[in-house]
Scaffold this motif. Sequence first.
Motif, short mmCIF file in Angstrom:
data_model
loop_
_atom_site.label_atom_id
_atom_site.label_comp_id
_atom_site.label_asym_id
_atom_site.label_seq_id
_atom_site.Cartn_x
_atom_site.Cartn_y
_atom_site.Cartn_z
N MET A 1 -0.17 -9.42 -4.86
CA MET A 1 -0.28 -8.18 -4.12
C MET A 1 -1.73 -7.88 -3.75
N ILE B 1 0.84 -1.19 0.00
CA ILE B 1 0.00 0.00 0.00
C ILE B 1 0.88 1.26 0.00
N ALA C 1 2.26 -1.33 -6.77
CA ALA C 1 2.03 -2.72 -6.35
C ALA C 1 1.84 -3.63 -7.55
N THR D 1 -3.65 -4.79 -2.63
CA THR D 1 -3.27 -3.38 -2.68
C THR D 1 -4.43 -2.47 -2.32
N GLU E 1 -1.51 1.74 -5.83
CA GLU E 1 -2.04 0.60 -6.59
C GLU E 1 -1.15 0.25 -7.76
#
Length: 329
Positions: A193, A176, A182, A195, A179
């Motif tokens: 991930m 985090i 990730a 996210t 987005e």
Amino acid sequence: MVQATVALPSRDDLYRPVSSLMAREDWEQLFADDIEAILALKHKHDAVILAHNYQTPEIFHGVADIRGDSLALAREAQNIKQQVVLMAGVHFMAETVKMLNPEKTVLIPDEMAGCSLAEGITAENVRTLRARHPGVPVVTYVNSSAAVKAETDVCCTSGNARRVVESLGVPEVIMIPDEYLARNIENETGIKMHTWSARCEVHERFTPPEIRQYRRMHKDSLHVIAHPECAPEVVAEADHAGSTASMISYIENNHPDKVLLITECSMSDNLSTMFPDTQFVRPCNLCPHMKRITLKNIRRSLETMSTEVTIAAEHQEPARRSVERMLAL
């Protein structure tokens, strides 16, 4: 006792680093007095100025002592000897410096210099994600508040995100708040991930059609370098993707004739003075938060010793641990 005055560089020397970017007359009228005043104030207050790569050239080349991306600035923050640290950057960067230097006075010239990523997630959101994915470690981008870092296992920057994630040795990670970062790390590593839906308001504006249009205009001579805060489909269009430090390394190693930097616009201005043989094509997306920092409010900050950055006591130690775990890698 009369305090000794500091010997300032000549105006010729102060102007030289930005001479290819602005006329001498404009520099004299707009910046010279503030630059000289800031240099004297640094001496008076035993102060050091840290500047992110996205700062404008008159700050980056004119008054900064330490320059770099978020990772470089965090590393250097561990070794600061001066008692006053001014961050020419955004608020989360100043908080990181304060975490690593709790005994020092840390200033930010405009406390409203924020970040869409840092503002896009709260500590409560992190706790919700942990409850949703029990036992999964949390990797938090440094573009986040101290309160969010305090809920985190380890921090990362765009320059070391892959290394941090892979060091955990797990098949899935909560990453985090960015987005896109990730998703790009997920594509590189194959690690799943979980996210959050926050994005950088500068980098999310770039699109694949825009990059393809620049390639048509400049043919094969154009090297496209993207920041990993861009969407994965934008990164896929680039010749190289990486942090601002990685961008610099790419140019140093490859000596491209022409470069399109898919990142904040001032980066191209600053690098054009470092690499005069490279032509920088400028898709000028500016960060409104970085641009809140100016020479005039840096001068005012050092004159008034404001605004001082503080961190809530309950966040200081856990947030610092998450940053120190990153730096230990």
